[in-house]
Design a protein around this motif. Structure first.
Motif, PDB file in Angstrom:
ATOM      1  N   ASP A  28       0.803  -1.234   0.000  1.00  8.51           N
ATOM      2  CA  ASP A  28       0.000   0.000   0.000  1.00  8.51           C
ATOM      3  C   ASP A  28       0.831   1.277   0.000  1.00  8.51           C
ATOM      4  N   THR A  30       2.573   4.391  -1.213  1.00 15.20           N
ATOM      5  CA  THR A  30       2.399   5.194  -2.424  1.00 15.20           C
ATOM      6  C   THR A  30       3.701   5.899  -2.776  1.00 15.20           C
ATOM      7  N   GLN A  32       3.941   8.791  -4.516  1.00 13.73           N
ATOM      8  CA  GLN A  32       3.851  10.246  -4.400  1.00 13.73           C
ATOM      9  C   GLN A  32       3.722  10.702  -2.948  1.00 13.73           C
ATOM     10  N   ASN A  33       2.803  10.113  -2.198  1.00 13.68           N
ATOM     11  CA  ASN A  33       2.549  10.596  -0.842  1.00 13.68           C
ATOM     12  C   ASN A  33       3.515  10.033   0.189  1.00 13.68           C
ATOM     13  N   SER A  39       8.943  13.794 -10.254  1.00 10.86           N
ATOM     14  CA  SER A  39       8.828  13.120 -11.548  1.00 10.86           C
ATOM     15  C   SER A  39      10.168  12.570 -12.027  1.00 10.86           C
ATOM     16  N   VAL A  42      10.783   9.283 -10.265  1.00 15.66           N
ATOM     17  CA  VAL A  42       9.902   8.267 -10.844  1.00 15.66           C
ATOM     18  C   VAL A  42      10.486   7.753 -12.153  1.00 15.66           C
ATOM     19  N   GLN A  62       2.020   3.984 -16.237  1.00 20.45           N
ATOM     20  CA  GLN A  62       2.647   4.725 -15.140  1.00 20.45           C
ATOM     21  C   GLN A  62       1.641   5.646 -14.467  1.00 20.45           C
ATOM     22  N   ALA A  63       0.770   6.253 -15.252  1.00 19.11           N
ATOM     23  CA  ALA A  63      -0.205   7.188 -14.702  1.00 19.11           C
ATOM     24  C   ALA A  63      -1.189   6.491 -13.767  1.00 19.11           C
ATOM     25  N   GLU A  64      -1.405   5.192 -13.975  1.00 17.19           N
ATOM     26  CA  GLU A  64      -2.370   4.448 -13.169  1.00 17.19           C
ATOM     27  C   GLU A  64      -1.743   3.790 -11.947  1.00 17.19           C
ATOM     28  N   GLU A  66      -0.036   3.817  -8.543  1.00 26.31           N
ATOM     29  CA  GLU A  66       0.173   4.726  -7.419  1.00 26.31           C
ATOM     30  C   GLU A  66       0.863   4.060  -6.235  1.00 26.31           C
ATOM     31  N   THR A  67       0.793   2.713  -6.156  1.00 23.14           N
ATOM     32  CA  THR A  67       1.352   2.012  -5.001  1.00 23.14           C
ATOM     33  C   THR A  67       2.358   0.950  -5.435  1.00 23.14           C
ATOM     34  N   GLN A  70       0.505  -2.069  -6.766  1.00 19.97           N
ATOM     35  CA  GLN A  70       0.021  -1.899  -8.138  1.00 19.97           C
ATOM     36  C   GLN A  70       1.161  -2.079  -9.136  1.00 19.97           C
TER      37      GLN A  70
END
Length: 81
Positions: A28, A30, A32-33, A39, A42, A62-64, A66-67, A70
């Motif tokens: 879980d 993420t 970003q957070n 970027s 990433v 990549q856009a989809e 987040e974790t 994933q």
């Protein structure tokens, strides 16, 4: 072919050099957070993942993602193709 747990372990190892905050990783976590990646980080990390698994992760994928979980699922799916 690696299973999801093996892929998670490899992804976690690849995150290591980019984990400047020492965040405890889980499915879980993420990017970003929790990891607070910009970027450029990433892009560098995605390149490392692509090299490690010999896959291509498209910009749409990549856009989809987040974790960490994933990402492991996406790598698993790409390796099955």
């Amino acid at each position: 072919m690696a299973n999801r747990e093996e892929i998670m372990a490899i992804v976690s190892k690849l995150i290591g050099p980019f984990n400047n905050k020492g965040v405890d990783l889980s499915a879980d976590t993420t990017f970003q957070n929790d990891l607070e990646w910009d970027s450029l980080t990433v892009m560098d990390f995605v390149a490392a993942v692509e090299d490690e698994f010999d896959i291509i992760i498209t910009m749409n994928m990549q856009a989809e993602i987040e974790t960490v979980g994933q990402l492991a699922d996406a790598v698993t799916k790409l390796m099955d193709n």
